[in-house]
Motif scaffolding. Structure first.
Motif, PDB file in Angstrom:
ATOM      1  N   MET A   1     157.947  95.596  98.663  1.00 44.84           N
ATOM      2  CA  MET A   1     157.652  94.365  97.951  1.00 44.84           C
ATOM      3  C   MET A   1     158.962  93.635  97.687  1.00 44.84           C
ATOM      4  SD  MET A   1     156.276  94.027  93.984  1.00 44.84           S
ATOM      5  CE  MET A   1     155.215  95.396  94.156  1.00 44.84           C
ATOM      6  N   LYS A   2     159.050  92.401  98.096  1.00 48.87           N
ATOM      7  CA  LYS A   2     160.234  91.559  97.885  1.00 48.87           C
ATOM      8  C   LYS A   2     160.142  90.927  96.508  1.00 48.87           C
ATOM      9  CE  LYS A   2     163.601  88.632  99.343  1.00 48.87           C
ATOM     10  NZ  LYS A   2     164.471  88.535  98.216  1.00 48.87           N
ATOM     11  N   ILE A   3     161.156  91.169  95.692  1.00 48.23           N
ATOM     12  CA  ILE A   3     161.190  90.591  94.354  1.00 48.23           C
ATOM     13  C   ILE A   3     162.181  89.442  94.355  1.00 48.23           C
ATOM     14  CG2 ILE A   3     161.718  91.025  91.926  1.00 48.23           C
ATOM     15  CD1 ILE A   3     160.833  93.886  92.299  1.00 48.23           C
ATOM     16  N   ASN A   4     161.774  88.314  93.818  1.00 44.20           N
ATOM     17  CA  ASN A   4     162.625  87.130  93.729  1.00 44.20           C
ATOM     18  C   ASN A   4     163.195  86.995  92.330  1.00 44.20           C
ATOM     19  OD1 ASN A   4     162.034  86.057  96.412  1.00 44.20           O
ATOM     20  ND2 ASN A   4     159.982  85.712  95.622  1.00 44.20           N
ATOM     21  N   HIS A   5     164.288  86.251  92.243  1.00 39.32           N
ATOM     22  CA  HIS A   5     164.904  85.992  90.939  1.00 39.32           C
ATOM     23  C   HIS A   5     164.014  85.084  90.098  1.00 39.32           C
ATOM     24  CE1 HIS A   5     168.834  87.804  91.600  1.00 39.32           C
ATOM     25  NE2 HIS A   5     168.661  87.462  92.868  1.00 39.32           N
ATOM     26  N   LEU A   6     164.085  85.276  88.781  1.00 37.21           N
ATOM     27  CA  LEU A   6     163.347  84.435  87.840  1.00 37.21           C
ATOM     28  C   LEU A   6     164.323  83.622  87.005  1.00 37.21           C
ATOM     29  CD1 LEU A   6     160.716  86.964  86.412  1.00 37.21           C
ATOM     30  CD2 LEU A   6     160.348  85.218  88.150  1.00 37.21           C
ATOM     31  N   THR A   7     163.914  82.422  86.627  1.00 34.60           N
ATOM     32  CA  THR A   7     164.693  81.645  85.672  1.00 34.60           C
ATOM     33  C   THR A   7     164.478  82.276  84.295  1.00 34.60           C
ATOM     34  OG1 THR A   7     162.906  80.123  85.142  1.00 34.60           O
ATOM     35  CG2 THR A   7     164.328  79.532  87.018  1.00 34.60           C
ATOM     36  N   SER A   8     165.277  81.896  83.326  1.00 35.77           N
ATOM     37  CA  SER A   8     165.119  82.482  81.987  1.00 35.77           C
ATOM     38  C   SER A   8     163.760  82.115  81.388  1.00 35.77           C
ATOM     39  CB  SER A   8     166.260  82.061  81.066  1.00 35.77           C
ATOM     40  OG  SER A   8     166.303  80.676  80.936  1.00 35.77           O
ATOM     41  N   ALA A   9     163.277  80.893  81.637  1.00 36.67           N
ATOM     42  CA  ALA A   9     161.964  80.495  81.121  1.00 36.67           C
ATOM     43  C   ALA A   9     160.853  81.328  81.772  1.00 36.67           C
ATOM     44  CB  ALA A   9     161.730  79.009  81.369  1.00 36.67           C
ATOM     45  N   GLU A  10     160.963  81.538  83.087  1.00 34.27           N
ATOM     46  CA  GLU A  10     159.964  82.355  83.789  1.00 34.27           C
ATOM     47  C   GLU A  10     160.004  83.792  83.286  1.00 34.27           C
ATOM     48  OE1 GLU A  10     160.288  79.854  87.998  1.00 34.27           O
ATOM     49  OE2 GLU A  10     161.359  81.747  87.763  1.00 34.27           O
ATOM     50  N   VAL A  70     153.947  92.401  89.828  1.00 38.01           N
ATOM     51  CA  VAL A  70     155.236  93.100  89.774  1.00 38.01           C
ATOM     52  C   VAL A  70     155.370  93.759  88.407  1.00 38.01           C
ATOM     53  CG1 VAL A  70     157.744  92.854  89.895  1.00 38.01           C
ATOM     54  CG2 VAL A  70     156.293  91.451  91.374  1.00 38.01           C
ATOM     55  N   PRO A  71     155.327  95.084  88.357  1.00 33.69           N
ATOM     56  CA  PRO A  71     155.466  95.772  87.067  1.00 33.69           C
ATOM     57  C   PRO A  71     156.854  95.556  86.459  1.00 33.69           C
ATOM     58  CG  PRO A  71     154.698  97.276  88.790  1.00 33.69           C
ATOM     59  CD  PRO A  71     155.109  96.011  89.458  1.00 33.69           C
ATOM     60  N   PHE A  72     156.918  95.651  85.155  1.00 33.81           N
ATOM     61  CA  PHE A  72     158.174  95.466  84.434  1.00 33.81           C
ATOM     62  C   PHE A  72     159.258  96.415  84.943  1.00 33.81           C
ATOM     63  CE2 PHE A  72     160.946  96.708  80.850  1.00 33.81           C
ATOM     64  CZ  PHE A  72     161.602  95.504  80.681  1.00 33.81           C
ATOM     65  N   GLU A  73     158.901  97.669  85.181  1.00 34.15           N
ATOM     66  CA  GLU A  73     159.883  98.663  85.642  1.00 34.15           C
ATOM     67  C   GLU A  73     160.477  98.270  86.990  1.00 34.15           C
ATOM     68  OE1 GLU A  73     161.313 101.296  84.127  1.00 34.15           O
ATOM     69  OE2 GLU A  73     160.239 100.587  82.356  1.00 34.15           O
ATOM     70  N   GLU A  74     159.664  97.706  87.886  1.00 32.77           N
ATOM     71  CA  GLU A  74     160.170  97.265  89.186  1.00 32.77           C
ATOM     72  C   GLU A  74     161.142  96.098  89.029  1.00 32.77           C
ATOM     73  OE1 GLU A  74     159.748  98.454  92.398  1.00 32.77           O
ATOM     74  OE2 GLU A  74     158.899 100.160  91.312  1.00 32.77           O
ATOM     75  N   TYR A  75     160.819  95.175  88.142  1.00 38.96           N
ATOM     76  CA  TYR A  75     161.710  94.034  87.906  1.00 38.96           C
ATOM     77  C   TYR A  75     163.014  94.502  87.280  1.00 38.96           C
ATOM     78  CZ  TYR A  75     163.444  89.494  86.405  1.00 38.96           C
ATOM     79  OH  TYR A  75     164.225  88.384  86.210  1.00 38.96           O
ATOM     80  N   ARG A  76     162.941  95.417  86.339  1.00 35.54           N
ATOM     81  CA  ARG A  76     164.139  95.943  85.688  1.00 35.54           C
ATOM     82  C   ARG A  76     165.024  96.669  86.702  1.00 35.54           C
ATOM     83  NH1 ARG A  76     163.941  99.624  80.310  1.00 35.54           N
ATOM     84  NH2 ARG A  76     162.994 101.125  81.705  1.00 35.54           N
ATOM     85  N   LYS A  77     164.407  97.445  87.595  1.00 33.82           N
ATOM     86  CA  LYS A  77     165.146  98.137  88.638  1.00 33.82           C
ATOM     87  C   LYS A  77     165.835  97.127  89.571  1.00 33.82           C
ATOM     88  CE  LYS A  77     162.763 101.354  90.584  1.00 33.82           C
ATOM     89  NZ  LYS A  77     161.853 102.080  91.500  1.00 33.82           N
ATOM     90  N   PHE A  78     165.116  96.067  89.935  1.00 33.94           N
ATOM     91  CA  PHE A  78     165.670  95.001  90.772  1.00 33.94           C
ATOM     92  C   PHE A  78     166.887  94.367  90.101  1.00 33.94           C
ATOM     93  CE2 PHE A  78     165.598  90.301  91.148  1.00 33.94           C
ATOM     94  CZ  PHE A  78     166.040  90.168  92.453  1.00 33.94           C
ATOM     95  N   LEU A  79     166.763  94.033  88.815  1.00 33.20           N
ATOM     96  CA  LEU A  79     167.876  93.407  88.096  1.00 33.20           C
ATOM     97  C   LEU A  79     169.086  94.334  88.005  1.00 33.20           C
ATOM     98  CD1 LEU A  79     166.288  91.491  85.081  1.00 33.20           C
ATOM     99  CD2 LEU A  79     167.218  90.555  87.188  1.00 33.20           C
ATOM    100  N   LEU A  80     168.856  95.601  87.739  1.00 29.14           N
ATOM    101  CA  LEU A  80     169.954  96.546  87.621  1.00 29.14           C
ATOM    102  C   LEU A  80     170.674  96.725  88.956  1.00 29.14           C
ATOM    103  CD1 LEU A  80     171.525  98.356  85.732  1.00 29.14           C
ATOM    104  CD2 LEU A  80     169.936 100.194  86.266  1.00 29.14           C
ATOM    105  N   LYS A  81     169.926  96.788  90.045  1.00 29.50           N
ATOM    106  CA  LYS A  81     170.545  96.910  91.367  1.00 29.50           C
ATOM    107  C   LYS A  81     171.362  95.666  91.702  1.00 29.50           C
ATOM    108  CE  LYS A  81     167.460 100.254  93.459  1.00 29.50           C
ATOM    109  NZ  LYS A  81     166.496 100.538  94.511  1.00 29.50           N
ATOM    110  N   GLU A  82     170.831  94.485  91.392  1.00 28.47           N
ATOM    111  CA  GLU A  82     171.560  93.236  91.625  1.00 28.47           C
ATOM    112  C   GLU A  82     172.831  93.198  90.778  1.00 28.47           C
ATOM    113  OE1 GLU A  82     170.744  90.042  93.369  1.00 28.47           O
ATOM    114  OE2 GLU A  82     169.773  91.579  94.583  1.00 28.47           O
ATOM    115  N   PHE A  83     172.712  93.599  89.534  1.00 28.88           N
ATOM    116  CA  PHE A  83     173.837  93.627  88.608  1.00 28.88           C
ATOM    117  C   PHE A  83     174.919  94.580  89.116  1.00 28.88           C
ATOM    118  CE2 PHE A  83     175.667  95.231  84.518  1.00 28.88           C
ATOM    119  CZ  PHE A  83     176.214  94.033  84.081  1.00 28.88           C
ATOM    120  N   SER A  84     174.497  95.752  89.540  1.00 32.52           N
ATOM    121  CA  SER A  84     175.423  96.749  90.060  1.00 32.52           C
ATOM    122  C   SER A  84     176.131  96.239  91.306  1.00 32.52           C
ATOM    123  CB  SER A  84     174.657  98.037  90.390  1.00 32.52           C
ATOM    124  OG  SER A  84     175.490  98.958  91.039  1.00 32.52           O
ATOM    125  N   LEU A  85     175.389  95.642  92.199  1.00 33.76           N
ATOM    126  CA  LEU A  85     175.961  95.120  93.447  1.00 33.76           C
ATOM    127  C   LEU A  85     176.936  93.978  93.186  1.00 33.76           C
ATOM    128  CD1 LEU A  85     175.833  95.207  96.579  1.00 33.76           C
ATOM    129  CD2 LEU A  85     174.025  93.507  96.426  1.00 33.76           C
TER     130      LEU A  85
END
Length: 153
Positions: A1-10, A70-85
């Motif tokens: 599943m491809k997760i896209n970035h969200l704006t702060s409002a989204e 998209v479950p919260f855990e999947e989004y959190r994992k996506f953000l952490l991987k992006e942050f780490s990278l």
């Protein structure tokens, strides 16, 4: 599943949606904290989040029911991987070091996971490259001396 970035409002709306999991527009309007956004604004964001793949719709008569895809855990994992990278060279070790140095995680926290760290002082980094830039005359002198010796031989 491809997760896209969200704006702060989204992202703020998604936090509410993750709690509800399945909902109608009227549910969002009721549960959204004050100050409540206009219904058209929420409707627009719902459409965007459906297009981004975060929500799905089911038509029930004249209204839509929304479901979180998209479950919260999947989004959190996506953000952490992006942050780490992007900020820590994709290194969990670097993240952990930063958390410890900023006192965001303690030795006690680490022992909960059976991790021990030594509190030895780290060496100051060597700035050889900076020295070359700051003291170029010394290096040029050495090179000239070497060239003179080679010519004499």
């Amino acid at each position: 599943m491809k997760i896209n970035h969200l704006t702060s409002a989204e992202e703020n709306l998604m936090k509410l949606f993750w709690k509800m999991e399945s909902f109608y527009l009227k549910d969002v309007m009721e549960k959204h904290p004050d100050p409540k956004p206009h219904q058209n604004t929420v409707s627009t964001y719902l459409k965007i989040l459906v297009e981004k793949g975060y929500l799905s719709t089911e038509k029930e008569g004249r209204i839509f029911k929304y479901n979180v895809l998209v479950p919260f855990e999947e989004y959190r994992k996506f953000l952490l991987k992006e942050f780490s990278l992007n900020f820590f060279n994709n290194s969990g070790k670097e993240i952990l070091k930063f958390l410890i140095n900023e006192n965001l995680i303690s030795q006690e926290d680490l022992t909960d996971f059976n991790i021990e760290i030594s509190t030895t002082n780290t060496k100051e980094p060597q700035f050889e490259f900076a020295n070359e830039i700051l003291n170029p005359k010394k290096d040029k002198k050495k090179n000239k001396d070497k060239k003179k010796k080679k010519k004499k031989d």
